[in-house]
Design a protein around this motif. Sequence first.
Motif, mmCIF file in Angstrom:
data_model
loop_
_atom_site.group_PDB
_atom_site.id
_atom_site.type_symbol
_atom_site.label_atom_id
_atom_site.label_comp_id
_atom_site.label_asym_id
_atom_site.label_seq_id
_atom_site.Cartn_x
_atom_site.Cartn_y
_atom_site.Cartn_z
ATOM 1 N N LYS A 118 -75.382 -6.655 2.252
ATOM 2 C CA LYS A 118 -74.919 -5.872 3.399
ATOM 3 C C LYS A 118 -73.754 -4.959 3.026
ATOM 4 N N GLN A 119 -72.829 -5.445 2.202
ATOM 5 C CA GLN A 119 -71.695 -4.598 1.826
ATOM 6 C C GLN A 119 -72.157 -3.382 1.034
ATOM 7 N N ALA A 120 -73.113 -3.561 0.153
ATOM 8 C CA ALA A 120 -73.630 -2.425 -0.621
ATOM 9 C C ALA A 120 -74.315 -1.419 0.306
ATOM 10 N N ARG A 121 -75.058 -1.913 1.294
ATOM 11 C CA ARG A 121 -75.715 -1.015 2.238
ATOM 12 C C ARG A 121 -74.681 -0.281 3.091
ATOM 13 N N LEU A 122 -73.628 -0.994 3.506
ATOM 14 C CA LEU A 122 -72.553 -0.337 4.269
ATOM 15 C C LEU A 122 -71.883 0.750 3.442
ATOM 16 N N LEU A 123 -71.649 0.478 2.169
ATOM 17 C CA LEU A 123 -71.039 1.492 1.294
ATOM 18 C C LEU A 123 -71.929 2.726 1.181
ATOM 19 N N ARG A 124 -73.241 2.517 1.114
ATOM 20 C CA ARG A 124 -74.160 3.655 1.053
ATOM 21 C C ARG A 124 -74.058 4.500 2.320
ATOM 22 N N VAL A 125 -74.011 3.834 3.494
ATOM 23 C CA VAL A 125 -73.890 4.556 4.764
ATOM 24 C C VAL A 125 -72.569 5.318 4.806
ATOM 25 N N VAL A 126 -71.475 4.663 4.437
ATOM 26 C CA VAL A 126 -70.158 5.311 4.453
ATOM 27 C C VAL A 126 -70.153 6.523 3.527
ATOM 28 N N ASN A 127 -70.754 6.406 2.355
ATOM 29 C CA ASN A 127 -70.800 7.531 1.422
ATOM 30 C C ASN A 127 -71.625 8.683 1.992
ATOM 31 N N MET A 128 -72.726 8.363 2.668
ATOM 32 C CA MET A 128 -73.529 9.414 3.292
ATOM 33 C C MET A 128 -72.744 10.124 4.397
ATOM 34 N N LEU A 129 -71.976 9.362 5.177
ATOM 35 C CA LEU A 129 -71.134 9.966 6.215
ATOM 36 C C LEU A 129 -70.057 10.846 5.581
ATOM 37 N N ARG A 130 -69.442 10.341 4.515
ATOM 38 C CA ARG A 130 -68.351 11.053 3.845
ATOM 39 C C ARG A 130 -68.822 12.355 3.211
ATOM 40 N N THR A 131 -70.054 12.378 2.696
ATOM 41 C CA THR A 131 -70.559 13.558 1.992
ATOM 42 C C THR A 131 -71.364 14.499 2.881
ATOM 43 N N GLY A 132 -71.502 14.168 4.169
ATOM 44 C CA GLY A 132 -72.222 15.042 5.083
ATOM 45 C C GLY A 132 -73.727 14.880 5.067
ATOM 46 N N LYS A 133 -74.246 13.888 4.358
ATOM 47 C CA LYS A 133 -75.689 13.655 4.310
ATOM 48 C C LYS A 133 -76.186 12.935 5.556
ATOM 49 N N LEU A 134 -75.259 12.323 6.300
ATOM 50 C CA LEU A 134 -75.579 11.617 7.540
ATOM 51 C C LEU A 134 -74.533 11.981 8.578
ATOM 52 N N LYS A 135 -75.018 12.332 9.777
ATOM 53 C CA LYS A 135 -74.116 12.611 10.890
ATOM 54 C C LYS A 135 -74.596 11.833 12.103
ATOM 55 N N ILE A 136 -73.698 11.674 13.062
ATOM 56 C CA ILE A 136 -73.996 10.919 14.273
ATOM 57 C C ILE A 136 -73.736 11.810 15.475
ATOM 58 N N ALA A 137 -74.728 11.886 16.347
ATOM 59 C CA ALA A 137 -74.590 12.703 17.555
ATOM 60 C C ALA A 137 -73.564 12.082 18.501
ATOM 61 N N LYS A 138 -72.799 12.949 19.163
ATOM 62 C CA LYS A 138 -71.747 12.518 20.096
ATOM 63 C C LYS A 138 -72.260 11.588 21.188
ATOM 64 N N ASN A 139 -73.537 11.743 21.552
ATOM 65 C CA ASN A 139 -74.087 10.933 22.639
ATOM 66 C C ASN A 139 -74.328 9.473 22.233
ATOM 67 N N CYS A 140 -74.182 9.132 20.962
ATOM 68 C CA CYS A 140 -74.343 7.745 20.496
ATOM 69 C C CYS A 140 -73.006 7.001 20.654
ATOM 70 N N THR A 141 -72.547 6.925 21.889
ATOM 71 C CA THR A 141 -71.200 6.404 22.169
ATOM 72 C C THR A 141 -71.042 4.928 21.845
ATOM 73 N N GLU A 142 -72.081 4.128 22.065
ATOM 74 C CA GLU A 142 -71.975 2.692 21.767
ATOM 75 C C GLU A 142 -71.888 2.457 20.263
ATOM 76 N N LEU A 143 -72.676 3.181 19.477
ATOM 77 C CA LEU A 143 -72.593 3.078 18.021
ATOM 78 C C LEU A 143 -71.201 3.484 17.546
ATOM 79 N N LEU A 144 -70.703 4.605 18.049
ATOM 80 C CA LEU A 144 -69.382 5.080 17.637
ATOM 81 C C LEU A 144 -68.296 4.074 18.023
#
Length: 171
Positions: A118-144
């Motif tokens: 799980k930690q490795a998968r979380l790091l992958r998600v964080v890296n995608m967010l950091r590099t702009g490969k993954l973004k989250i729409a403002k309407n996903c308020t519960e996730l945010l």
Amino acid sequence: VSQSRYAGMVFALDTSMYITDRWSPADLDHSIHWRGVDHGFSPDPTACLWLAYNHRKGYFLLYNEYKQSKLLINQHSEIIKKTENYEIRDTISDIDPQIIAEYDAVGLHMTPAGKYDKQARLLRVVNMLRTGKLKIAKNCTELLKEMASYEWDQDGNDHLIDAMIYVVTNT
């Protein structure tokens, strides 16, 4: 007792790096779509996230969310299937074969997520967010909201985060 290699907030990034508007219907029409599901055993909620990739934009977008407890599998299935009208390439979940079979029986096919650290998968998600490969729409308020308080080795209040991990790291 083993100690985590990580401590503190998992998503300790400037949110302006990854929070954006939901894409227009035209952009979503010309995208590839997936869902990630974390089935909650009572009293935990079942959570679902919708992910799209648009070649023109060049990044993935988590664009819708669902989080609900105290419903039967067929009720969750109907809500999830009707929430978005886009063709879904796959619905990825980290649930046991019996639950997958129960969802299959009510018309929602799921693919089990790969079993990874799980930690490795979380790091992958964080890296995608950091590099702009993954973004989250403002309407996903519960996730945010979950992300704003999520810490390494946290157990609980992570159902949408788990759904995000399943769909993002298995597409």
